[in-house]
Design a protein around this motif. Structure first.
Motif, mmCIF file in Angstrom:
data_model
loop_
_atom_site.group_PDB
_atom_site.id
_atom_site.type_symbol
_atom_site.label_atom_id
_atom_site.label_comp_id
_atom_site.label_asym_id
_atom_site.label_seq_id
_atom_site.Cartn_x
_atom_site.Cartn_y
_atom_site.Cartn_z
ATOM 1 N N VAL A 1 0.810 -1.219 0.000
ATOM 2 C CA VAL A 1 0.000 0.000 0.000
ATOM 3 C C VAL A 1 0.846 1.274 0.000
ATOM 4 N N PRO A 2 1.863 1.411 0.864
ATOM 5 C CA PRO A 2 2.627 2.666 0.857
ATOM 6 C C PRO A 2 3.257 2.979 -0.488
ATOM 7 N N TYR A 3 3.736 1.955 -1.155
ATOM 8 C CA TYR A 3 4.374 2.168 -2.453
ATOM 9 C C TYR A 3 3.352 2.509 -3.537
ATOM 10 N N VAL A 4 2.225 1.804 -3.522
ATOM 11 C CA VAL A 4 1.183 2.079 -4.519
ATOM 12 C C VAL A 4 0.644 3.496 -4.352
ATOM 13 N N MET A 5 0.427 3.898 -3.112
ATOM 14 C CA MET A 5 -0.088 5.245 -2.868
ATOM 15 C C MET A 5 0.952 6.305 -3.239
ATOM 16 N N GLY A 6 2.204 6.059 -2.883
ATOM 17 C CA GLY A 6 3.256 7.006 -3.251
ATOM 18 C C GLY A 6 3.389 7.161 -4.749
ATOM 19 N N ALA A 7 3.320 6.043 -5.476
ATOM 20 C CA ALA A 7 3.412 6.101 -6.934
ATOM 21 C C ALA A 7 2.244 6.878 -7.522
ATOM 22 N N GLY A 8 1.044 6.663 -6.976
ATOM 23 C CA GLY A 8 -0.132 7.385 -7.462
ATOM 24 C C GLY A 8 -0.034 8.878 -7.212
ATOM 25 N N VAL A 9 0.451 9.254 -6.029
ATOM 26 C CA VAL A 9 0.591 10.678 -5.705
ATOM 27 C C VAL A 9 1.611 11.347 -6.617
ATOM 28 N N LEU A 10 2.718 10.674 -6.900
ATOM 29 C CA LEU A 10 3.720 11.238 -7.812
ATOM 30 C C LEU A 10 3.144 11.407 -9.222
ATOM 31 N N THR A 11 2.324 10.462 -9.654
ATOM 32 C CA THR A 11 1.684 10.599 -10.964
ATOM 33 C C THR A 11 0.740 11.798 -10.976
ATOM 34 N N VAL A 12 0.019 11.990 -9.886
ATOM 35 C CA VAL A 12 -0.851 13.167 -9.760
ATOM 36 C C VAL A 12 -0.028 14.450 -9.880
ATOM 37 N N LEU A 13 1.099 14.510 -9.198
ATOM 38 C CA LEU A 13 1.947 15.698 -9.258
ATOM 39 C C LEU A 13 2.469 15.931 -10.674
ATOM 40 N N GLY A 14 2.792 14.855 -11.380
ATOM 41 C CA GLY A 14 3.220 14.994 -12.767
ATOM 42 C C GLY A 14 2.127 15.561 -13.645
ATOM 43 N N TYR A 15 0.900 15.059 -13.476
ATOM 44 C CA TYR A 15 -0.245 15.590 -14.226
ATOM 45 C C TYR A 15 -0.469 17.061 -13.896
ATOM 46 N N LEU A 16 -0.361 17.407 -12.603
ATOM 47 C CA LEU A 16 -0.559 18.803 -12.204
ATOM 48 C C LEU A 16 0.491 19.706 -12.832
ATOM 49 N N GLY B 1 7.479 10.246 -14.616
ATOM 50 C CA GLY B 1 8.120 8.980 -14.951
ATOM 51 C C GLY B 1 8.281 8.080 -13.739
ATOM 52 N N ILE B 2 8.666 8.668 -12.609
ATOM 53 C CA ILE B 2 8.794 7.870 -11.386
ATOM 54 C C ILE B 2 7.436 7.292 -11.000
ATOM 55 N N GLY B 3 6.401 8.128 -11.020
ATOM 56 C CA GLY B 3 5.073 7.679 -10.619
ATOM 57 C C GLY B 3 4.513 6.615 -11.536
ATOM 58 N N GLN B 4 4.598 6.835 -12.847
ATOM 59 C CA GLN B 4 4.011 5.876 -13.783
ATOM 60 C C GLN B 4 4.823 4.591 -13.861
ATOM 61 N N GLY B 5 6.151 4.703 -13.830
ATOM 62 C CA GLY B 5 6.973 3.494 -13.839
ATOM 63 C C GLY B 5 6.724 2.636 -12.611
ATOM 64 N N ALA B 6 6.623 3.281 -11.457
ATOM 65 C CA ALA B 6 6.352 2.545 -10.223
ATOM 66 C C ALA B 6 4.959 1.926 -10.232
ATOM 67 N N SER B 7 3.970 2.648 -10.731
ATOM 68 C CA SER B 7 2.596 2.125 -10.757
ATOM 69 C C SER B 7 2.493 0.880 -11.627
ATOM 70 N N PHE B 8 3.109 0.909 -12.797
ATOM 71 C CA PHE B 8 3.082 -0.239 -13.706
ATOM 72 C C PHE B 8 3.776 -1.441 -13.071
ATOM 73 N N ALA B 9 4.959 -1.201 -12.509
ATOM 74 C CA ALA B 9 5.709 -2.292 -11.899
ATOM 75 C C ALA B 9 4.967 -2.882 -10.703
ATOM 76 N N LEU B 10 4.358 -2.032 -9.893
ATOM 77 C CA LEU B 10 3.630 -2.515 -8.715
ATOM 78 C C LEU B 10 2.397 -3.318 -9.093
ATOM 79 N N ALA B 11 1.687 -2.889 -10.149
ATOM 80 C CA ALA B 11 0.520 -3.649 -10.595
ATOM 81 C C ALA B 11 0.925 -5.070 -10.985
ATOM 82 N N LEU B 12 2.038 -5.195 -11.716
ATOM 83 C CA LEU B 12 2.488 -6.520 -12.142
ATOM 84 C C LEU B 12 3.067 -7.315 -10.973
ATOM 85 N N LEU B 13 3.728 -6.642 -10.056
ATOM 86 C CA LEU B 13 4.237 -7.326 -8.867
ATOM 87 C C LEU B 13 3.089 -7.914 -8.052
ATOM 88 N N ILE B 14 2.034 -7.138 -7.858
ATOM 89 C CA ILE B 14 0.884 -7.612 -7.086
ATOM 90 C C ILE B 14 0.220 -8.794 -7.778
#
Length: 390
Positions: free
Chosen positions: A269-284, A302-315
């Motif tokens: 959860v902490p990593y998924v949420m952190g990745a999502g927040v970074l993606t939000v900041l990138g969009y902003l 890039g950090i947010g989206q790369g982490a989100s993709f990797a975490l989805a596949l890891l889960i």
């Protein structure tokens, strides 16, 4: 490491490198393809659309193939079909262009679903590390393909048809390295994959599917429209292209590191949420100041989206108890996910057309990211999908 293990890892990494070039290599050549084949802009865009749709529609073939011929041979078959598809689409005429593209995408769809199960089967004690390795290889393959197709075309003089056929070479090389594993690997699964009906009854499946689909949608939206947004913000065309390359490069390193760290914890959860927040900041950053600090926005994105993709596949790889269950969950999550992703760029473009600017589309993207964060919260919590609770 023994020679057998080295060949296994090499074949696995080379297979991952082939999961995006057939798609990513189209965009830089699209103007030339349209002119040569006689396609309209809509017809040219349909080449990529057909491929992304195939990623979603044909993923469910994987459990069937894995049951009949085994997971390793399914992956080998996918590599061979990619080679056939990219070669075929370079032949003359629009029908073979679409047919070859669809064949390559169908093979990639099957391999997309196979890879988390391959990790679970061959690297059960290193799921986090090998997930990071293969996801970073996927991103690196896409980045490399989009960067080198034009220089290779100019250096060889082959034209787009020859360059497309050259994409068969890395696929055949990967197949050569994976062949020993396919020959010695187990055949059909003794009890077959877990039934789809049972997978669909699990709430965890839908949390993971939502995370996979929504992070894919927000990624493909940016992949399709970022250069245009920057151009309309007043940046030169070459800088817009460099910015897109930058965010892709950042994803390579991020997708390697994050699963290694997140896989050590019971909850992601902490990593998924952190990745999502970074993606939000990138969009902003793109919404509020596209021309002010675009490099910073692209690094954060890039950090947010790369982490989100990797975490989805890891889960996907972590939650099920066995490789067959991973295959079933992967088929559902990635099939539905890529269908959702295919709609993203189209809907984003329609919002741009209706609103006359990028504020409404980007605000809608932020709304999707909020839903992604909610899905990620539930998907990242500890859970095990096994025979009892599937």
């Amino acid at each position: 490491m023994s020679l057998r293990s080295a060949v296994l890892v090499a074949g696995f990494v080379l297979a991952a490198l082939n999961l995006r070039p057939a798609i990513a290599g189209v965009s830089p050549l699209l103007d030339e393809i349209m002119s040569d084949v006689g396609l309209s802009p809509a017809g040219g865009g349909a080449v990529t659309t057909v491929m992304v749709v195939c990623l979603g529609v044909f993923g469910p073939l994987t459990p069937v193939l894995a049951r009949r011929i085994g997971l390793d041979r399914t992956l080998l078959g996918g590599l061979l079909v990619i080679a056939v598809g990219v070669t075929l689409r370079g032949l003359d005429g629009a029908p073979v262009l679409y047919l070859g593209s669809a064949l390559a995408a169908i093979a990639i769809a099957v391999m997309n679903v196979s890879m988390p199960a391959v990790v679970k089967q061959h690297f059960p004690g290193r799921v986090n590390l090998m997930t990071g390795v293969y996801v970073s290889a996927v991103v690196a393959g896409a980045t490399l393909a989009s960067a080198v197709v034009i220089p290779v075309e100019r250096a060889t003089g082959y034209g787009w048809r020859g360059v497309s056929a050259l994409l068969a070479v890395p696929a055949l090389l990967a197949a050569l390295f994976w062949l020993p594993q396919a020959l010695r690997g187990r055949g059909a699964a003794a009890n077959g994959p877990r039934p789809f009906a049972a997978v669909l009854r699990s709430r965890v499946t839908w949390y993971v599917t939502a995370l996979m689909g929504l992070q894919s949608l927000t990624f493909y939206v940016m992949l399709a429209w970022l250069p245009t947004i920057f151009l309309e913000a007043g940046l030169p065309a070459d800088q817009a292209g460099y910015l897109l390359s930058l965010t892709n490069l950042v994803q390579v390193a991020t997708s390697l590191a994050v699963p290694v760290l997140a896989g050590r914890r019971e909850s992601q959860v902490p990593y998924v949420m952190g990745a999502g927040v970074l993606t939000v900041l990138g969009y902003l950053g793109v919404l509020l100041a596209p021309a002010t600090a675009p490099w910073a926005s692209m690094i954060v994105l890039g950090i947010g989206q790369g982490a989100s993709f990797a975490l989805a596949l890891l889960i996907i790889a972590l939650r099920p108890a066995d490789p067959d269950a991973v295959t079933a969950l992967s088929a559902v999550a990635q099939s539905v996910g890529y269908v959702i992703a295919a709609l993203g760029p189209l809907l984003f473009g329609l919002l741009r057309q209706v609103s006359g600017g990028w504020t409404v589309p980007l605000a809608a993207g932020l709304g999707v990211l909020v839903v992604q964060l909610v899905a990620g919260w539930f998907a990242g919590r500890p859970a095990t999908l096994g025979k009892a609770n599937l």
